[in-house]
Design a protein around this motif. Sequence first.
Motif, PDB file in Angstrom:
ATOM      1  N   PRO A 150       0.849  -1.167   0.025  1.00  0.00           N
ATOM      2  CA  PRO A 150      -0.151   0.002   0.149  1.00  0.00           C
ATOM      3  C   PRO A 150       0.914   1.313  -0.035  1.00  0.00           C
ATOM      4  CG  PRO A 150       0.069  -1.007   2.087  1.00  0.00           C
ATOM      5  CD  PRO A 150       0.844  -1.929   1.379  1.00  0.00           C
ATOM      6  N   VAL A 151       0.512   2.102  -0.965  1.00  0.00           N
ATOM      7  CA  VAL A 151       1.623   3.447  -1.205  1.00  0.00           C
ATOM      8  C   VAL A 151       0.552   4.350  -0.900  1.00  0.00           C
ATOM      9  CG1 VAL A 151       2.910   4.743  -2.417  1.00  0.00           C
ATOM     10  CG2 VAL A 151       3.186   2.261  -2.762  1.00  0.00           C
ATOM     11  N   ASP A 196      12.660   2.148  -2.587  1.00  0.00           N
ATOM     12  CA  ASP A 196      12.890   3.049  -3.732  1.00  0.00           C
ATOM     13  C   ASP A 196      11.503   3.206  -4.732  1.00  0.00           C
ATOM     14  OD1 ASP A 196      15.399   3.409  -2.833  1.00  0.00           O
ATOM     15  OD2 ASP A 196      16.404   1.997  -4.123  1.00  0.00           O
ATOM     16  N   VAL A 197      11.076   2.128  -5.120  1.00  0.00           N
ATOM     17  CA  VAL A 197       9.977   2.177  -5.927  1.00  0.00           C
ATOM     18  C   VAL A 197       8.867   2.658  -5.459  1.00  0.00           C
ATOM     19  CG1 VAL A 197       8.570   0.914  -7.688  1.00  0.00           C
ATOM     20  CG2 VAL A 197      11.102   0.284  -7.326  1.00  0.00           C
ATOM     21  N   GLU A 198       8.586   2.369  -4.289  1.00  0.00           N
ATOM     22  CA  GLU A 198       7.399   2.934  -3.234  1.00  0.00           C
ATOM     23  C   GLU A 198       7.480   4.435  -3.364  1.00  0.00           C
ATOM     24  OE1 GLU A 198       5.836   1.001   0.257  1.00  0.00           O
ATOM     25  OE2 GLU A 198       7.738   0.085  -0.038  1.00  0.00           O
ATOM     26  N   THR A 213      -4.679   5.464  -1.139  1.00  0.00           N
ATOM     27  CA  THR A 213      -3.681   4.427  -1.119  1.00  0.00           C
ATOM     28  C   THR A 213      -3.611   3.905  -2.481  1.00  0.00           C
ATOM     29  OG1 THR A 213      -3.811   4.211   1.320  1.00  0.00           O
ATOM     30  CG2 THR A 213      -2.780   2.681  -0.005  1.00  0.00           C
ATOM     31  N   VAL A 214      -2.535   3.708  -2.961  1.00  0.00           N
ATOM     32  CA  VAL A 214      -2.511   2.909  -4.277  1.00  0.00           C
ATOM     33  C   VAL A 214      -1.522   1.709  -3.957  1.00  0.00           C
ATOM     34  CG1 VAL A 214      -1.362   3.037  -6.744  1.00  0.00           C
ATOM     35  CG2 VAL A 214      -2.537   4.985  -5.695  1.00  0.00           C
ATOM     36  N   GLY A 215      -2.059   0.660  -4.780  1.00  0.00           N
ATOM     37  CA  GLY A 215      -1.168  -0.651  -4.584  1.00  0.00           C
ATOM     38  C   GLY A 215      -0.151  -0.850  -5.478  1.00  0.00           C
ATOM     39  N   ARG A 258      -1.201   1.593 -13.034  1.00  0.00           N
ATOM     40  CA  ARG A 258      -0.933   0.392 -12.563  1.00  0.00           C
ATOM     41  C   ARG A 258       0.583  -0.061 -12.868  1.00  0.00           C
ATOM     42  NH1 ARG A 258      -5.338  -2.978 -16.464  1.00  0.00           N
ATOM     43  NH2 ARG A 258      -7.173  -2.452 -15.195  1.00  0.00           N
ATOM     44  N   MET A 259       1.278   0.008 -11.566  1.00  0.00           N
ATOM     45  CA  MET A 259       2.767  -0.003 -11.537  1.00  0.00           C
ATOM     46  C   MET A 259       2.849  -1.759 -10.742  1.00  0.00           C
ATOM     47  SD  MET A 259       5.540   2.261  -9.897  1.00  0.00           S
ATOM     48  CE  MET A 259       5.237   3.662 -10.910  1.00  0.00           C
TER      49      MET A 259
END
Length: 433
Positions: free
Chosen positions: A19-20, A66-68, A101-103, A140-141
Amino acid sequence: MPDLAADPAPPLAATLRLPVRFAAAGAGTGELSWGQRELWLTMRRQRSWLPIGGWSRLAPGTTLGDVESELRWILRRYPPMRTRLRWSGGRPLQTVADRGTVGLDVYDCPDGEDPEAFVIALDARDRARPFDLVEEWPIRMGVVRHRGRPTHLSTVMPHLVTDGLGGRIFLAEVADRAATDPGTPPLEQARWQASEAGRRQNASALRHWERVIARVPAASTVESGPYLRGEFRTTALPLAVHALSERADADSSQVLMTLLAMALPGDGPAVLRPMVSNRFRRGFERVVAMVAQRGLCAADVAGVPFAEALRRVGAAAMGAYKYAYVDPDAVAAAFARAGADPDAGLWCNDRRVASRQGFAGPVPSAADVRAAPPGTFRWTVAQDDPFDPLSVDIDDDGDGLLLTVFTDAARLPAAAAEALVRRVETLALEEVS
């Protein structure tokens, strides 16, 4: 609303979803901007959410954290990445969130498999899955891990998020987290467009459209489809365009538009629908958003020398570029009032990057141009879902150019569509020689 669907792809199961959470300024709900609304109409017409994005290799040592962090930065900086649709009276509105919150999905590539092949399959799957523009966040990542290490990243978005130039700005800014002025976001664009100044701009643009629409053929009752996609690859055409651009002291896009106009079948005015970036407008230079729109121009080029055709197309295109910033619903109404065909003409999009601002190397001679091999053509797609009725995209292709033609075969059959793009090369070579 129903999903805008594509063919399903084989399932790929995520190992986990991180969860970001994000928080940002600029929340609100309002009308779609003109650029968004035009793209929305295209999505509906083509029955597709028009996915954009792609995959990349991650730098060695990149962590999931890092990607988050990158995803959180993207969501904070770019309002279209946190914009979803809602409906009011059957009309789509944009809703920009200030938190959420984006997954971030994480996939583990099996030890014995190629992680690059794995991320290519993931990217294709995420493009093919239906997209709910009301409920889903528009990004979508997915991270691919191989032997426990993040190695690749897939990022897929609906085209409603940004146009092609905005996508290039996005990639450059994400690479170094540049803190430049982000420009005017779509919600603010839509508010200005509804203002008195915006209404004046629209009225001025519509007067131009109505003058050109008067030269457009009447609406057609021909049945549609099938829809075909073909690719013409040529090394001779860029050599000839380079030579012609230098000889005429003209922009290479103007040269290519003129060649396309002259290659169109028929004796009436050549009707062109160029894609216009609109980036010369204040606040649009660096914005990551959908601001590009189709223009409209018509030029009489049948039977005139190339130099005169170049002048006429250039003059007509200038109006198309100036007045492409317009309410697409008002344009549709203008076509309907005139009884003109809203799908008429050649829809063209010069998407070149490397050669758009000028060709490398010395100006080719006529002998250089004649020595180049003729272009090659192949059909790649046949489908029932519509493309634009007749369209040519122009892209750099190594040392050559790629002309991708889309045609409604009921309007222009396959053989004639292939002849059109081949004729562009032939005309250029004849003019150089």
